[in-house]
Design an enzyme around this catalytic site. Structure first.
Site, PDB file in Angstrom:
ATOM      1  N   GLY A 185      50.103  41.415 -33.284  1.00 48.20           N
ATOM      2  CA  GLY A 185      49.110  42.490 -33.429  1.00 48.20           C
ATOM      3  C   GLY A 185      47.866  41.999 -34.149  1.00 48.20           C
ATOM      4  CB  SER A 211      43.249  41.809 -29.963  1.00 50.98           C
ATOM      5  OG  SER A 211      43.289  40.420 -29.806  1.00 50.98           O
ATOM      6  CD  GLU A 219      48.665  32.753 -30.261  1.00 54.38           C
ATOM      7  OE1 GLU A 219      48.580  33.206 -31.409  1.00 54.38           O
ATOM      8  OE2 GLU A 219      48.126  33.288 -29.285  1.00 54.38           O
TER       9      GLU A 219
HETATM   10  C1  FAD Z   1      46.538  37.199 -21.292  1.00 56.46           C
HETATM   11  C2  FAD Z   1      46.106  37.629 -22.679  1.00 56.46           C
HETATM   12  C3  FAD Z   1      47.085  37.901 -23.629  1.00 56.46           C
HETATM   13  C4  FAD Z   1      46.687  38.312 -24.918  1.00 56.46           C
HETATM   14  N1  FAD Z   1      47.684  38.615 -25.815  1.00 56.46           N
HETATM   15  C5  FAD Z   1      47.339  39.045 -27.046  1.00 56.46           C
HETATM   16  C6  FAD Z   1      48.354  39.429 -27.987  1.00 56.46           C
HETATM   17  O1  FAD Z   1      49.560  39.376 -27.697  1.00 56.46           O
HETATM   18  N2  FAD Z   1      47.984  39.877 -29.203  1.00 56.46           N
HETATM   19  C7  FAD Z   1      46.675  39.955 -29.564  1.00 56.46           C
HETATM   20  O2  FAD Z   1      46.413  40.326 -30.702  1.00 56.46           O
HETATM   21  N3  FAD Z   1      45.684  39.619 -28.692  1.00 56.46           N
HETATM   22  C8  FAD Z   1      45.990  39.183 -27.448  1.00 56.46           C
HETATM   23  N4  FAD Z   1      45.000  38.857 -26.543  1.00 56.46           N
HETATM   24  C9  FAD Z   1      43.596  39.075 -26.928  1.00 56.46           C
HETATM   25  C10 FAD Z   1      42.797  37.799 -27.105  1.00 56.46           C
HETATM   26  O3  FAD Z   1      43.179  37.139 -28.283  1.00 56.46           O
HETATM   27  C11 FAD Z   1      41.323  38.250 -27.117  1.00 56.46           C
HETATM   28  O4  FAD Z   1      41.021  38.720 -25.814  1.00 56.46           O
HETATM   29  C12 FAD Z   1      40.392  37.126 -27.456  1.00 56.46           C
HETATM   30  O5  FAD Z   1      40.546  36.773 -28.810  1.00 56.46           O
HETATM   31  C13 FAD Z   1      38.932  37.503 -27.176  1.00 56.46           C
HETATM   32  O6  FAD Z   1      38.578  38.702 -27.781  1.00 56.46           O
HETATM   33  P1  FAD Z   1      37.826  39.873 -26.961  1.00 56.46           P
HETATM   34  O7  FAD Z   1      38.631  40.147 -25.736  1.00 56.46           O
HETATM   35  O8  FAD Z   1      37.558  40.999 -27.918  1.00 56.46           O
HETATM   36  O9  FAD Z   1      36.451  39.239 -26.482  1.00 56.46           O
HETATM   37  P2  FAD Z   1      35.110  39.061 -27.316  1.00 56.46           P
HETATM   38  O10 FAD Z   1      35.424  38.547 -28.671  1.00 56.46           O
HETATM   39  O11 FAD Z   1      34.334  40.333 -27.189  1.00 56.46           O
HETATM   40  O12 FAD Z   1      34.394  37.904 -26.502  1.00 56.46           O
HETATM   41  C14 FAD Z   1      33.686  38.130 -25.278  1.00 56.46           C
HETATM   42  C15 FAD Z   1      33.009  36.801 -24.906  1.00 56.46           C
HETATM   43  O13 FAD Z   1      32.055  36.434 -25.925  1.00 56.46           O
HETATM   44  C16 FAD Z   1      32.338  35.137 -26.420  1.00 56.46           C
HETATM   45  N5  FAD Z   1      32.083  35.072 -27.877  1.00 56.46           N
HETATM   46  C17 FAD Z   1      32.511  35.957 -28.813  1.00 56.46           C
HETATM   47  N6  FAD Z   1      32.113  35.560 -30.043  1.00 56.46           N
HETATM   48  C18 FAD Z   1      31.425  34.395 -29.871  1.00 56.46           C
HETATM   49  C19 FAD Z   1      30.779  33.488 -30.754  1.00 56.46           C
HETATM   50  N7  FAD Z   1      30.772  33.697 -32.069  1.00 56.46           N
HETATM   51  N8  FAD Z   1      30.186  32.393 -30.225  1.00 56.46           N
HETATM   52  C20 FAD Z   1      30.207  32.166 -28.877  1.00 56.46           C
HETATM   53  N9  FAD Z   1      30.793  32.992 -27.998  1.00 56.46           N
HETATM   54  C21 FAD Z   1      31.401  34.082 -28.474  1.00 56.46           C
HETATM   55  C22 FAD Z   1      33.826  34.935 -26.153  1.00 56.46           C
HETATM   56  O14 FAD Z   1      34.142  33.562 -26.089  1.00 56.46           O
HETATM   57  C23 FAD Z   1      33.986  35.628 -24.805  1.00 56.46           C
HETATM   58  O15 FAD Z   1      33.608  34.776 -23.754  1.00 56.46           O
HETATM   59  C24 FAD Z   1      45.329  38.442 -25.259  1.00 56.46           C
HETATM   60  C25 FAD Z   1      44.352  38.166 -24.289  1.00 56.46           C
HETATM   61  C26 FAD Z   1      44.723  37.779 -23.017  1.00 56.46           C
HETATM   62  C27 FAD Z   1      43.651  37.508 -22.000  1.00 56.46           C
END
Ligand code: FAD
Length: 378
Positions: free
Chosen positions: A130, A132, A247
Site C-alpha cells: 500500500g 500509491s 522489489e
Molecule cells: C502493473 C502495476 C502494478 C502496480 N502495483 C502497485 C502496488 O501493488 N502497490 C502500489 O502501491 N503501487 C503499485 N503500482 C503503482 C506504481 O508504483 C505507480 O504507478 C508508479 O509509482 C507511478 O506513479 P503514478 O501512476 O502516480 O504516475 P505519476 O507519478 O503521475 O507519473 C506520470 C509520469 O510522469 C513521470 N514523472 C513523475 N515524476 C517525475 C519526475 N520527478 N521527473 C521525471 N518524470 C516524472 C513518470 O515517470 C510518469 O511517466 C503499480 C503500477 C503498475 C503499472
C-alpha cells in the site's frame, strides 16, 4: 565513477537438484496456456502457492523458527528463476515471499512475525503493498492516508490505488501518515493491515485485457491495535524505500516476456529465415547478459552487501528488454499468414500489457534519476 561489477557467480551444489524439483512441480501442476505463462508473476493461483509452500520452496532463506528453510540467497534465486522461466502462476505469494515477510522479519514485533511469517512460508498468507494513492505515485512523499492514535491503538482513514493482488491478499503493509500536520517524508509510518478488518474495502480495477490484477483499497475508520505498527513510528519513509530495493533486484524484472521468446524460438526453429535467426540470437545474448547482471546482484546480497544501485540498473535495463520483445516479434513476424497461434496470442497479449513493465516498481524516469544520483551525476 562506480561501474557495474559483474562476477562469476558461484552457484550452490544444490542448484541442479533444486531446478529439477521446481520443473517437476510445475509439470505436475499442468501446462498452462501460453498467455498465462507470460507476465506470470502477476497471475495468482493460491493452490499452486500452497503446493510450493508444502515443497519447502517459499521462505527459503528465513529462520526455521518462523517456518523458513535457512537456505542461501542463491538457492532462492535458482527457484524463482526456474518458476519465472516456466511461467508458473506465482502471483498469489510473490509479494509476500519477496518483500513483506523479509520486512516483517527485519522490523516486525513478535506478534506480527508469529502471525504472518510461518503462514507465508506455507503458501497460505498473501500480502499487498500500500504505497500509491490518487495523487501519490512517483511523488510518494505526498501520501495522505492517515492513522491517528486512539487509546492503545490506531484509527485509519484514506485510500490506496493500483494495489496489486489486494483481492487475494490477507494483509497489506501500508505507508501512512501517523503524525497529524506532518509533511513530505516526515511523520510517516508503516502499518500492517489485515484485509478482513472492518472498514477495509477493495474495489477492482479491470485492465484493458479484461484482467483483474489491481485494485483501489478504501479505509473507513479502521481500528488497528498498537501492534499493527511495523518498525519505528515516524520512520516509515526510510523503511519503505529500503523495501523498494528488494522489489527491484530479481529476475522478474527481465523475464516477463520469456514465454514469447520461447514461442519465437519454437516458431523460428524449422525455418530458413536469417532475420528471425538474428533476432533469436540477439534476444538470447541479451537475456544471458541480464541474467549475469541480476545473479551478480543476488551474489552481493548473499554476501551481505547493499547493491541498491546495481539492482536499480538491472530493473531499468531488464524492463527495456522485456518491453522490447513484443515489439521486435511483431516487426519480425508476418502475422498475416502461417504464424503459430500461440506466438500470435502471447505477442498480442504482451503488446497490451508490456507498457506497464516500466511503471510497476517505479517509473523509468524515476529509476534513471536514482541511477544518476548513485553515479554522482546529479
Ligand atoms: C502493473 C502495476 C502494478 C502496480 N502495483 C502497485 C502496488 O501493488 N502497490 C502500489 O502501491 N503501487 C503499485 N503500482 C503503482 C506504481 O508504483 C505507480 O504507478 C508508479 O509509482 C507511478 O506513479 P503514478 O501512476 O502516480 O504516475 P505519476 O507519478 O503521475 O507519473 C506520470 C509520469 O510522469 C513521470 N514523472 C513523475 N515524476 C517525475 C519526475 N520527478 N521527473 C521525471 N518524470 C516524472 C513518470 O515517470 C510518469 O511517466 C503499480 C503500477 C503498475 C503499472
Amino acid at each position: 565513477m562506480q561501474t557495474f561489477a559483474t562476477e562469476v557467480v558461484d552457484w550452490p551444489d544444490t542448484a541442479p537438484a533444486l531446478r529439477e524439483q521446481v520443473r517437476a512441480l510445475v509439470a505436475e501442476h499442468g501446462e498452462p496456456d501460453p498467455v498465462r505463462r507470460a507476465n506470470s508473476w502477476t497471475k495468482a493461483d493460491p493452490a499452486f502457492s500452497r503446493r510450493l509452500g508444502e515443497a519447502g520452496l517459499l521462505g527459503m532463506t528465513w529462520p526455521k523458527e518462523y517456518g523458513g528453510h535457512e537456505r542461501s540467497q542463491l538457492e532462492r534465486y535458482v527457484v524463482i528463476e526456474e518458476l519465472l522461466a516456466a511461467g508458473a502462476p506465482v502471483g498469489a505469494h510473490w509479494i509476500a515471499d519477496r518483500q513483506s515477510a523479509p520486512l516483517l522479519l527485519r522490523l516486525g514485533n513478535d506478534e506480527l512475525k508469529e502471525r504472518w511469517v510461518p503462514a507465508i512460508a506455507r503458501g497460505e498468507a498473501f500480502a499487498c503493498i500500500g504505497l500509491s494513492e490518487p495523487g501519490s505515485g512517483s511523488d510518494l512523499a505526498s501520501v495522505r492516508t492517515a492513522a491517528r492514535r486512539d487509546g492503545d491503538g490506531w484509527v485509519l482513514n484514506g485510500q490506496k490505488v493500483w494495489t496489486t493482488g489486494a483481492h487475494v491478499s490477507h494483509f497489506m503493509i501500508a505507508l501512512v501518515r501517523t503524525e497529524a500536520g506532518s509533511e513530505r517524508q516526515a511523520g510517516l509510518s508503516q502499518l500492517v493491515i489485515p484485509m478482513d478488518a472492518p472498514g477495509v474495502s477493495v474495489k477492482p480495477i479491470i485492465d484493458l485485457t479484461g484482467a483483474h490484477e489491481f485494485n483501489e483499497v478504501f479505509f473507513e475508520d479502521v481500528r488497528l491495535p498498537d501492534s499493527a505498527l511495523l518498525g519505528v513510528e515516524g520512520e516509515g519513509w526510510k523503511q519503505a524505500t529500503a523495501e523498494l530495493s528488494l522489489e527491484r533486484s530479481g529476475p522478474e524484472r527481465y523475464l516477463s516476456s520469456m514465454a514469447l521468446f520461447l514461442e519465437l524460438v519454437r516458431y523460428a526453429g524449422p525455418q530458413d529465415n536469417p532475420a528471425l535467426e538474428e533476432l533469436v540470437g540477439r534476444l538470447a545474448a541479451e537475456a544471458w547478459t541480464l541474467r549475469l547482471m541480476s545473479a551478480s546482484v543476488a551474489a552481493k546480497l548473499a554476501r551481505g552487501e547493499d547493491p541498491a544501485l546495481e539492482a536499480t540498473m538491472v530493473k531499468d535495463l531488464g524492463n527495456s528488454y522485456e518491453q522490447a520483445i513484443p515489439q521486435l516479434v511483431q516487426a519480425a513476424v508476418d502475422f498475416g499468414h502461417n504464424e503459430s497461434a500461440a506466438l500470435r496470442a502471447v505477442c498480442f497479449y504482451l503488446l497490451q500489457v508490456s507498457p506497464s513493465f516500466s511503471l510497476r516498481g517505479g517509473t523509468r524516469e524515476i529509476i534513471k534519476g536514482i541511477i544518476a544520483r548513485g553515479l554522482g551525476l546529479r
